[in-house]
Design a protein around this motif. Structure first.
Motif, PDB file in Angstrom:
ATOM      1  N   PRO A  41      68.865  13.687  30.302  1.00 14.36           N
ATOM      2  CA  PRO A  41      67.696  14.582  31.132  1.00 14.36           C
ATOM      3  C   PRO A  41      66.635  14.213  30.822  1.00 14.36           C
ATOM      4  O   PRO A  41      66.029  13.576  29.976  1.00 14.36           O
ATOM      5  CB  PRO A  41      68.164  15.718  30.345  1.00 14.36           C
ATOM      6  N   GLN A  42      65.650  14.533  31.864  1.00 10.37           N
ATOM      7  CA  GLN A  42      64.288  14.271  32.030  1.00 10.37           C
ATOM      8  C   GLN A  42      63.400  15.259  31.017  1.00 10.37           C
ATOM      9  O   GLN A  42      64.079  16.379  31.173  1.00 10.37           O
ATOM     10  CB  GLN A  42      63.616  14.175  33.362  1.00 10.37           C
ATOM     11  N   ALA A  43      62.516  14.806  30.350  1.00  8.65           N
ATOM     12  CA  ALA A  43      61.629  15.565  29.625  1.00  8.65           C
ATOM     13  C   ALA A  43      61.058  16.727  30.497  1.00  8.65           C
ATOM     14  O   ALA A  43      60.487  16.101  31.455  1.00  8.65           O
ATOM     15  CB  ALA A  43      60.749  14.888  28.991  1.00  8.65           C
ATOM     16  N   PRO A  44      60.831  17.976  30.260  1.00  9.21           N
ATOM     17  CA  PRO A  44      60.343  18.975  31.071  1.00  9.21           C
ATOM     18  C   PRO A  44      58.893  18.727  30.891  1.00  9.21           C
ATOM     19  O   PRO A  44      58.384  18.196  29.965  1.00  9.21           O
ATOM     20  CB  PRO A  44      60.804  20.091  30.492  1.00  9.21           C
ATOM     21  N   VAL A  45      58.386  19.037  32.260  1.00  9.46           N
ATOM     22  CA  VAL A  45      57.001  18.790  32.368  1.00  9.46           C
ATOM     23  C   VAL A  45      56.510  20.161  31.651  1.00  9.46           C
ATOM     24  O   VAL A  45      56.579  21.373  31.888  1.00  9.46           O
ATOM     25  CB  VAL A  45      56.424  18.964  33.767  1.00  9.46           C
ATOM     26  N   GLN A  46      55.164  19.659  30.605  1.00  5.74           N
ATOM     27  CA  GLN A  46      54.827  20.881  29.910  1.00  5.74           C
ATOM     28  C   GLN A  46      53.034  20.752  30.288  1.00  5.74           C
ATOM     29  O   GLN A  46      52.551  19.814  30.151  1.00  5.74           O
ATOM     30  CB  GLN A  46      54.863  20.746  28.422  1.00  5.74           C
ATOM     31  N   TYR A  47      52.527  22.138  30.795  1.00  5.50           N
ATOM     32  CA  TYR A  47      51.128  22.228  31.189  1.00  5.50           C
ATOM     33  C   TYR A  47      50.604  22.687  29.928  1.00  5.50           C
ATOM     34  O   TYR A  47      51.198  23.617  29.059  1.00  5.50           O
ATOM     35  CB  TYR A  47      50.996  22.821  32.351  1.00  5.50           C
ATOM     36  N   PHE A  48      49.083  22.220  29.820  1.00  4.87           N
ATOM     37  CA  PHE A  48      48.332  23.033  28.902  1.00  4.87           C
ATOM     38  C   PHE A  48      48.056  24.180  29.134  1.00  4.87           C
ATOM     39  O   PHE A  48      47.871  24.580  30.356  1.00  4.87           O
ATOM     40  CB  PHE A  48      47.312  21.959  28.678  1.00  4.87           C
ATOM     41  N   GLN A  49      47.989  25.101  28.384  1.00  9.60           N
ATOM     42  CA  GLN A  49      47.998  26.556  28.724  1.00  9.60           C
ATOM     43  C   GLN A  49      46.511  27.064  28.323  1.00  9.60           C
ATOM     44  O   GLN A  49      45.917  27.183  27.216  1.00  9.60           O
ATOM     45  CB  GLN A  49      48.746  27.446  27.936  1.00  9.60           C
ATOM     46  N   SER A  50      45.563  26.848  29.320  1.00  9.04           N
ATOM     47  CA  SER A  50      44.263  27.134  29.248  1.00  9.04           C
ATOM     48  C   SER A  50      44.015  28.522  28.714  1.00  9.04           C
ATOM     49  O   SER A  50      44.645  29.584  29.053  1.00  9.04           O
ATOM     50  CB  SER A  50      43.546  27.035  30.547  1.00  9.04           C
ATOM     51  N   ASP A  51      42.925  28.348  27.681  1.00 10.11           N
ATOM     52  CA  ASP A  51      42.555  29.590  27.304  1.00 10.11           C
ATOM     53  C   ASP A  51      40.959  29.702  27.316  1.00 10.11           C
ATOM     54  O   ASP A  51      40.540  29.031  27.788  1.00 10.11           O
ATOM     55  CB  ASP A  51      42.928  29.957  25.750  1.00 10.11           C
ATOM     56  N   PRO A  52      40.560  30.883  27.218  1.00 10.72           N
ATOM     57  CA  PRO A  52      39.059  31.203  27.592  1.00 10.72           C
ATOM     58  C   PRO A  52      38.214  30.274  26.761  1.00 10.72           C
ATOM     59  O   PRO A  52      37.277  29.741  27.389  1.00 10.72           O
ATOM     60  CB  PRO A  52      39.034  32.662  26.888  1.00 10.72           C
ATOM     61  N   GLN A  53      38.581  29.831  25.521  1.00 10.56           N
ATOM     62  CA  GLN A  53      37.661  28.802  24.541  1.00 10.56           C
ATOM     63  C   GLN A  53      37.866  27.486  25.504  1.00 10.56           C
ATOM     64  O   GLN A  53      36.632  26.727  25.374  1.00 10.56           O
ATOM     65  CB  GLN A  53      37.996  28.950  23.132  1.00 10.56           C
ATOM     66  N   ALA A  54      38.897  27.039  25.717  1.00  4.53           N
ATOM     67  CA  ALA A  54      39.140  25.561  26.368  1.00  4.53           C
ATOM     68  C   ALA A  54      38.508  25.632  27.683  1.00  4.53           C
ATOM     69  O   ALA A  54      38.031  24.455  28.245  1.00  4.53           O
ATOM     70  CB  ALA A  54      40.694  25.354  26.383  1.00  4.53           C
ATOM     71  N   CYS A  55      38.296  26.640  28.426  1.00  2.00           N
ATOM     72  CA  CYS A  55      37.595  26.764  29.762  1.00  2.00           C
ATOM     73  C   CYS A  55      36.126  26.908  29.584  1.00  2.00           C
ATOM     74  O   CYS A  55      35.484  27.110  30.873  1.00  2.00           O
ATOM     75  CB  CYS A  55      38.427  27.667  30.561  1.00  2.00           C
ATOM     76  N   GLN A  56      35.665  26.899  28.774  1.00  2.00           N
ATOM     77  CA  GLN A  56      34.210  26.902  28.520  1.00  2.00           C
ATOM     78  C   GLN A  56      33.457  25.626  28.900  1.00  2.00           C
ATOM     79  O   GLN A  56      34.061  24.589  28.552  1.00  2.00           O
ATOM     80  CB  GLN A  56      33.794  27.272  27.182  1.00  2.00           C
ATOM     81  N   PRO A  57      32.567  25.763  30.043  1.00  2.00           N
ATOM     82  CA  PRO A  57      32.012  24.586  30.381  1.00  2.00           C
ATOM     83  C   PRO A  57      31.463  23.522  29.461  1.00  2.00           C
ATOM     84  O   PRO A  57      31.620  22.129  29.510  1.00  2.00           O
ATOM     85  CB  PRO A  57      30.792  24.906  31.359  1.00  2.00           C
ATOM     86  N   ASP A  58      31.009  23.817  28.640  1.00  2.00           N
ATOM     87  CA  ASP A  58      30.262  23.050  27.367  1.00  2.00           C
ATOM     88  C   ASP A  58      31.559  22.449  26.426  1.00  2.00           C
ATOM     89  O   ASP A  58      31.623  21.150  26.424  1.00  2.00           O
ATOM     90  CB  ASP A  58      29.574  23.652  26.223  1.00  2.00           C
ATOM     91  N   ALA A  59      32.628  23.167  26.421  1.00  2.00           N
ATOM     92  CA  ALA A  59      33.929  22.672  25.723  1.00  2.00           C
ATOM     93  C   ALA A  59      34.528  21.372  26.692  1.00  2.00           C
ATOM     94  O   ALA A  59      35.000  20.299  26.201  1.00  2.00           O
ATOM     95  CB  ALA A  59      34.978  23.664  25.513  1.00  2.00           C
TER      96      ALA A  59
END
Length: 147
Positions: A41-59
């Protein structure tokens, strides 16, 4: 009552051994073992779950600038390929941040231009110089001149 005669046991052992060997040896009319095995079986595609800290423009800016630093000793062709992957991943992250409402469209657009991202499928040219983000000094680091 004696021992069973070896005359009756030998044909049975011969038939048993013959059937075992026939099962182990490949035959010309039989499909290969690889074709009979189920595909892994192919490995399932996993997406990074964005959070408020990871979505900060500076980050996002800091992460983008830091990700290719460990590969600075690679050839320009490798760096161009890595940059293509990095651009695709960063663009996907920006889209998810906007979809989740953690980043506005104008902020994502500004980051897209600031980081010099390219659209998926765009060929990134192989350059012999430093990476674009390293070649341009940040506007805040320009020396102040007194009149």
């Amino acid at each position: 009552m004696g021992r069973p005669s070896t005359g009756r046991v030998q044909p049975l052992l011969g038939a048993l051994l013959g059937s075992v060997l026939a099962g182990l040896l490949p035959c010309s009319g039989r499909a290969s073992d690889a074709a009979e095995r189920p595909r892994a079986p192919q490995a399932p595609v996993q997406y990074f779950q964005s959070d408020p800290q990871a979505c900060q423009p500076d980050a996002i800016r800091a992460a983008y600038k830091a990700h290719l630093q460990p590969f600075a000793d690679q050839s320009p062709a490798v760096l161009a390929q890595l940059r293509r992957v990095q651009d695709d991943m960063t663009l996907a992250s920006l889209k998810r941040c906007v979809q989740k409402g953690l980043l506005t469209r104008p902020q994502a657009s500004v980051l897209f231009r600031e980081l010099g991202l390219t659209l998926p499928g765009t060929v990134i040219p192989v350059t012999s110089g430093p990476a674009p983000e390293a070649a341009q000094p940040a506007p805040s680091s320009a020396p102040a001149t007194a009149p």
